[in-house]
Design an enzyme around this catalytic site. Structure first.
Site, PDB file in Angstrom:
ATOM      1  N   HIS A 142       0.854  -1.181   0.000  1.00 50.42           N
ATOM      2  CA  HIS A 142       0.000   0.000   0.000  1.00 50.42           C
ATOM      3  C   HIS A 142       0.897   1.241   0.000  1.00 50.42           C
ATOM      4  O   HIS A 142       2.023   1.206   0.490  1.00 50.42           O
ATOM      5  CB  HIS A 142      -0.876  -0.028   1.256  1.00 50.42           C
ATOM      6  CG  HIS A 142      -1.940   1.012   1.335  1.00 50.42           C
ATOM      7  ND1 HIS A 142      -1.678   2.332   1.667  1.00 50.42           N
ATOM      8  CD2 HIS A 142      -3.282   0.942   1.151  1.00 50.42           C
ATOM      9  CE1 HIS A 142      -2.809   3.015   1.686  1.00 50.42           C
ATOM     10  NE2 HIS A 142      -3.804   2.199   1.377  1.00 50.42           N
ATOM     11  N   ASP A 219       2.963  -4.367   7.981  1.00 46.33           N
ATOM     12  CA  ASP A 219       1.692  -3.649   7.853  1.00 46.33           C
ATOM     13  C   ASP A 219       0.573  -4.669   8.044  1.00 46.33           C
ATOM     14  O   ASP A 219       0.328  -5.501   7.177  1.00 46.33           O
ATOM     15  CB  ASP A 219       1.614  -2.989   6.468  1.00 46.33           C
ATOM     16  CG  ASP A 219       0.270  -2.333   6.193  1.00 46.33           C
ATOM     17  OD1 ASP A 219      -0.668  -2.476   7.017  1.00 46.33           O
ATOM     18  OD2 ASP A 219       0.131  -1.696   5.131  1.00 46.33           O
ATOM     19  N   LYS A 245     -10.693  -0.799  10.225  1.00 45.86           N
ATOM     20  CA  LYS A 245     -10.898  -1.985   9.392  1.00 45.86           C
ATOM     21  C   LYS A 245     -11.362  -3.187  10.216  1.00 45.86           C
ATOM     22  O   LYS A 245     -11.885  -4.161   9.659  1.00 45.86           O
ATOM     23  CB  LYS A 245      -9.618  -2.323   8.623  1.00 45.86           C
ATOM     24  CG  LYS A 245      -9.202  -1.250   7.627  1.00 45.86           C
ATOM     25  CD  LYS A 245      -7.984  -1.659   6.832  1.00 45.86           C
ATOM     26  CE  LYS A 245      -7.434  -0.492   6.010  1.00 45.86           C
ATOM     27  NZ  LYS A 245      -8.378   0.009   4.988  1.00 45.86           N
ATOM     28  N   CYS A 383      -4.667   2.430  -3.800  1.00 46.07           N
ATOM     29  CA  CYS A 383      -3.434   2.921  -3.164  1.00 46.07           C
ATOM     30  C   CYS A 383      -2.303   1.920  -3.360  1.00 46.07           C
ATOM     31  O   CYS A 383      -1.520   1.648  -2.434  1.00 46.07           O
ATOM     32  CB  CYS A 383      -3.661   3.194  -1.677  1.00 46.07           C
ATOM     33  SG  CYS A 383      -4.816   4.534  -1.352  1.00 46.07           S
TER      34      CYS A 383
END
Length: 425
Positions: A142, A219, A245, A383
């Protein structure tokens, strides 16, 4: 009801039972009020959970209760409201730490993964990197795990090396390990790809990096909401997560880091709360993790995130993963039967994310027309420009599933694609 209680919920949480098959998923779905609405006169089919997860009543009501009955700043007041707010805020940190299997004093609360990665970039990497050093990233990252490292590299003279993918959309591990040469100081990679759903073997990768003395950052934005997570077992140095999320409020997240890194890192942002004493001739900073938490935080948001952790834990992350894998298998088969539809990424281990294109239809046109049928999917580069360049496309559509989705919704989604294809023909 007092928000300072251990389990501040105005109504019962779901009960997981012994496995995913024993859970009444229709009842679970009813906990999410937004899923009851209609869009353009059609029942909403929300297939964009990789973008943001929907919020259950337990989270919404907890945030509402905080503002109605307990609103105060944290760590500043000895009055009752201040004490309640502080207990609830720190209680959320403790809940999240247990959820991730880490120590609470190694967990920095942030606005999300983007802030967490930037914290590492500017507080750990910037003071350490020099010309000749290198950072390794992967093709599937990302932008939040690319741009901060580019900015740091520009300021330090370090370089960036890129690990590539195989034909299935998995990391080419041989090529990745060949990049881990002595000048590499940091390896930053995603646990789960937000575009392909690829689940990277982070334990193995971190083990190989550690053998070479390379620091690792993971991540975890797309992993934390969908699968059991034990950060201690991953073996990384830094792990970043995003609260919204995982069915929590926006503006919440966290960075876990090994204590030795946190102790050695200077503060990223200065202000109130992150200090013990301030004089004009110098400042004594607060203890970890508070020295990285300047200013008034998103208190209600983190109290809500604590409620989200309770909610997911009650369901059981293994049950959530099993449910989503069933939905993924069903959706993949149904979409594979659509003429002219191409799915991007077919890794052996995959989360419930399907990126696709339909022949003759631009991704944005397809998503716009599907919205008219009540179907919410993401379209664009997600992204992840370097990944789009790898596949030679400007954009894809992405359907991302969550445990509150249904097989009937998948059927309606596929039927809507057939309908839209006729309109575009």
């Amino acid at each position: 009801m007092s928000i300072s209680h251990a389990d501040p919920h105005p109504h019962p949480l779901p009960q997981a039972g012994k496995g995913a098959s024993s859970i009444d998923w229709a009842r679970v779905r009813a906990d999410f009020p937004v899923l009851e609405r209609q869009v353009h006169g059609k029942p909403l089919i929300y297939l964009d959970s990789a973008n943001t997860g929907q919020k259950p009543n337990a989270v919404i009501d907890t945030v509402d209760d905080f503002y109605r009955h307990h609103n105060a700043n944290v760590s500043r007041a000895v009055h009752t409201l201040g004490t309640e707010a502080t207990e609830a805020y720190e209680g959320a940190r403790n809940k999240l730490a247990r959820f991730l299997n880490v120590r609470a004093d190694e967990l920095v609360l942030t606005s999300g993964t983007t802030f967490a990665i930037n914290l590492v970039a500017y507080s750990w990497a910037l003071p350490r990197l020099e010309p000749g050093d290198a950072i390794v990233l992967t093709r599937m990252e990302h932008h939040a795990n690319i741009v901060p490292w580019q900015l740091v590299a520009q300021r330090t003279g370090a370089t960036i090396k890129v690990a590539e993918l195989n034909d299935r959309g998995e990391l080419d591990l041989d090529q990745l390990y060949s990049l881990l040469t002595p000048e590499v100081k940091l390896l930053a990679l995603t646990h789960v790809s937000n575009v392909l759903g690829t689940v990277n073997p982070v334990r193995e990768i971190c083990r190989e990096a550690r053998r070479r003395g390379i620091v690792t950052l993971i991540d975890g934005s797309q992993a934390t909401p969908h699968r059991p997570l034990d950060i201690a077992a991953v073996g990384c140095d830094f792990y970043a997560i995003t609260g919204h999320k995982m069915s929590g409020p926006t503006g919440t997240g966290a960075l876990w880091a090994r204590r030795e890194h946190l102790d050695a890192m200077p503060p990223f942002i200065g202000g109130g709360e992150m200090i013990k004493e301030v004089r004009f001739d110098g400042t004594v900073f607060n203890d970890v993790p508070h020295k990285f938490e300047a200013g008034t935080p998103n208190i209600a948001g983190f109290v809500g995130l604590g409620a989200a952790v309770d909610y997911l834990s009650a369901l059981g992350m293994a049950n959530i993963e099993a449910r989503e894998q069933e939905l993924l298998a069903y959706a993949t088969k149904a979409l594979s039967d659509v003429d002219g539809l191409r799915i991007f990424g077919e890794p052996v281990e995959k989360a419930a994310v399907i990126s696709f294109l339909v022949e003759g239809a631009h991704a944005h046109d397809l998503a716009t027309l599907l919205d008219l049928e009540g179907v919410a999917i993401r379209s664009g580069h997600h992204c992840a420009h370097p990944l789009m360049q790898h596949f030679g496309v400007p954009a894809t559509c992405r359907a991302s599933l969550a445990f509150y989705n249904t097989f009937e919704e998948i059927d309606a989604f596929v039927a809507a694609i057939h309908k839209v294809r006729k309109l575009l023909a």
